[in-house]
Write an enzyme that holds these catalytic residues in place. Structure first.
Site, short mmCIF file in Angstrom:
data_model
loop_
_atom_site.label_atom_id
_atom_site.label_comp_id
_atom_site.label_asym_id
_atom_site.label_seq_id
_atom_site.Cartn_x
_atom_site.Cartn_y
_atom_site.Cartn_z
N GLU A 271 0.69 -1.21 -0.02
CA GLU A 271 0.11 0.24 -0.01
C GLU A 271 0.74 1.36 0.11
OE1 GLU A 271 -2.70 -0.29 3.42
OE2 GLU A 271 -3.83 -1.97 2.40
N GLU B 200 -5.21 -8.84 0.64
CA GLU B 200 -5.75 -8.34 2.05
C GLU B 200 -7.33 -8.16 1.55
OE1 GLU B 200 -4.56 -5.15 4.21
OE2 GLU B 200 -2.48 -5.39 4.05
#
Ligand code: IFM
Length: 452
Positions: free
Chosen positions: A173, A358
Site C-alpha cells: 500500500e 488483503e
C-alpha cells in the site's frame, strides 16, 4: 446476504488457487528492542502523545516474536496453508543501512523454517511501513537515497531467503505510506505536505522497480509483485461534473499508483490537477518503476461514491457513499464493487495475474462462553470471496485470496481498539481464540482441498 456454504464456495475456485491469511511485522511481532532491532518510524510515531488511540504502541503487540511456533501450529490446525507476512527492515539493518544485524536475520531464518516445517507457504512483503527511523532522520522517502537503501535491503533478503520463499511483495500500500504518512499526517512519519507526499510516493515506487530488477538479476525462479490498496469509485449521478469528480478521485486513490507501475506513466490528469509534478519525480525513473512484475496484489476493503463540490479544497468533491452498511472502521460495504474492480483491472491494464492480498473487516467482538460469534465478519468475508469467484467466472486471472488478518493486532492510528482478526487476541494473556469466522474459513479451505 446469507453466508454461502463452504463446499459450494470452495467449488467455484480452480485447484491452483491460493487461499491464505495475512499479517505485518509491526502489527504483531512486539519485541521492539530485542536482538538488536533498530527504531522504526512507527515506534517514534506511536510513542508521540496523541498520534495513536489510547497511546498504544507495537512494543508488545501479539508477542508473535516469541510465540510464532504456537501461532503457526494454530494456523496449521485450522488448515491455513498460505501465509502473507512482512519482514521488518529495522531487524535486518537497525539504521536502515550499513552493518547487517545477524540476530534479526536469524529470527526470520527460524520463522521461515518453522512455517515451512508446518507445511505453510510464505509470501513475504519487504515493506509494510516500518521504515528505520535513522533513514527518516535523513529525509525518509522524500530522500531519493532511501530507494537505493531499500534496494540493498531487498538484495540481502533475496540472497538469504530467495531459495525458501517463492513469493515476494516489494511494498504494501504505497498510497498509505505516502498519502497517509506525508500528506494527511495520520500515519508515520506524520507530515502534512503535498509535494513531499508526491516525491515520497515516487521514491517508494522507484525502490519497488529497483528491487524487482535486483530479484531478476539474482536469477530467482519465484514470483515478485507489489500490493496496492484500491478503492473503486463511482459517480453519484450521470452529470458530467460528478463524472469528472469520480475521475479525479480515481486518479487520486488508484491511478496515481496503478499507471506508473503497470503503464510506466503518471496519469495526465495529475499534471492538470497539480499544475506540474515535482522535479524529483524524474521521468527517466518510469521505466524502472514499470519493471515487469509477476502479479499485482490488491488490498480491498471498501468503495466510494462521489459528487462534485466546488468548496472542497483537495479534489473539489464530496464523498456521498451510503453509510447504512459499514464495518467498525466506518467503511461502507458492497462486495460487488470488488468484482467490478477486478474486471476493471483486466480491462484497463491487461491480463496480469492478480491476488487479493488483503480483505477483511473490523467488528467489536465479544467473547461469550469462550466463543466469538462474529457473524457480520463471516458474512463480509463470504460475500467478498464470492465476488472473487464471480470475477474468475468473468475471465479475470485471479490467483489467490488472503484474509486480513490472522489475529487481532495493532491497527496503526487506531491502536488495539479495532479488531480485524479471525482469531481473537486477548492482549492481557496473549491467548488466541479462533472466532466463528476462523472456523468457517477452515471449513472453506478443507472443502477446497478435498473437493472432487
Ligand atoms: O491493518 C491494515 C494493514 O496493515 C494494511 N491494510 C489495511 C489494514 C486494515 O486497516
Amino acid at each position: 446476504m446469507p453466508v454461502i456454504q463452504p463446499d459450494l464456495l470452495a467449488a467455484r475456485f480452480p485447484s491452483t488457487f491460493r487461499f491464505g491469511v495475512a499479517s505485518a511485522s509491526y502489527q504483531i511481532e512486539g519485541a521492539a528492542t530485542e536482538d538488536g532491532r533498530g527504531v522504526s518510524i512507527w515506534d517514534t510515531f506511536s510513542r508521540t502523545p496523541g498520534k495513536v488511540i489510547g497511546g498504544d504502541t507495537g512494543d508488545t503487540a501479539c508477542d508473535h516474536y516469541h510465540r510464532y511456533p504456537q501461532d503457526f501450529a494454530l494456523m496449521k490446525k485450522l488448515g491455513y496453508d498460505n501465509y502473507r507476512l512482512s519482514f521488518a527492515w529495522p531487524r535486518f539493518y537497525p539504521d536502515g543501512k550499513g552493518k547487517l544485524n545477524q540476530k534479526g536475520v536469524d529470527f526470520y531464518d527460524r520463522l521461515i523454517d518453522e512455517l515451512l516445517g508446518q507445511g505453510i507457504n510464505p509470501l513475504v512483503t519487504l515493506y509494510h511501513w516500518d521504515l528505520p527511523q535513522a533513514l527518516e532522520d535523513e529525509g525518509g522517502w522524500k530522500n531519493r537515497d532511501t530507494a537505493y537503501r531499500f534496494e540493498a535491503y531487498a538484495a540481502e533478503v533475496f540472497r538469504r531467503f530467495g531459495d525458501r520463499v517463492q513469493s515476494f511483495i516489494t511494498h504494501n500500500e504505497p498510497w498509505c505510506a505516502s498519502v497517509l504518512g506525508y500528506l494527511f499526517g495520520v500515519h508515520a512519519p506524520g507530515l502534512q505536505d503535498m509535494e513531499t507526499a508526491l516525491v515520497a510516493s515516487h521514491h517508494i515506487l522507484l525502490s519497488h522497480g529497483l528491487a524487482v530488477n535486483e530479484y531478476r538479476a539474482q536469477g530467482h525462479t519465484g514470483q515478485i509483485g507489489i500490493t496496492l490498496n484500491l478503492n473503486p469509485v463511482y459517480a453519484a449521478t450521470d452529470d458530467t461534473l460528478d463524472q469528472a469528480a469520480a475521475t479525479r478521485q480515481d486518479v487520486f486513490s488508484n491511478r496515481w499508483f496503478l499507471d506508473p507501475v503497470l503503464k510506466g506513466e503518471y496519469p495526465k490528469e495529475m499534471e492538470q490537477w497539480l499544475g506540474s509534478l515535482p522535479a524529483a519525480m524524474r521521468a527517466e525513473d518510469l521505466p524502472i518503476i514499470a519493471a515487469k512484475t509477476d502479479f499485482l496484489g490488491i488490498n480491498f476493503y471498501s468503495y466510494a461514491v462521489v459528487k462534485h463540490d466546488q468548496e472542497d479544497k483537495l479534489l473539489q468533491l464530496q464523498n456521498v457513499t451510503p453509510q447504512d452498511h459499514v464495518t467498525d472502521m466506518g467503511w461502507p460495504i458492497k462486495a460487488s464493487t470488488l468484482r467490478d474492480l477486478l474486471n476493471r483491472l483486466k480491462r484497463d491494464y491487461g491480463d496480469i495475474p492478480l491476488y487479493v492480498t488483503e480483505n477483511g473487516a473490523a467488528y467489536p467482538d465479544v467473547v461469550e462462553d469462550g466463543r466469538i460469534h462474529d457473524t457480520e465478519r463471516t458474512a463480509y468475508v463470504s460475500e467478498h470471496i464470492e465476488a472473487c469467484a464471480d470475477a474468475i467466472a468473468d475471465g479475470v486471472d485471479l490467483r489467490g485470496y488472503f484474509l486480513w488478518t490472522f489475529m487481532d493486532n495493532f491497527e496503526w492510528a487506531f491502536g488495539y481498539s479495532k479488531r480485524f482478526g479471525i482469531v481473537y487476541t486477548d492482549y492481557d494473556t496473549q491467548e488466541r481464540i479462533p472466532k466463528d469466522t476462523a472456523l468457517w474459513y477452515a471449513d472453506v479451505l478443507k472443502s477446497f482441498r478435498t473437493r472432487a
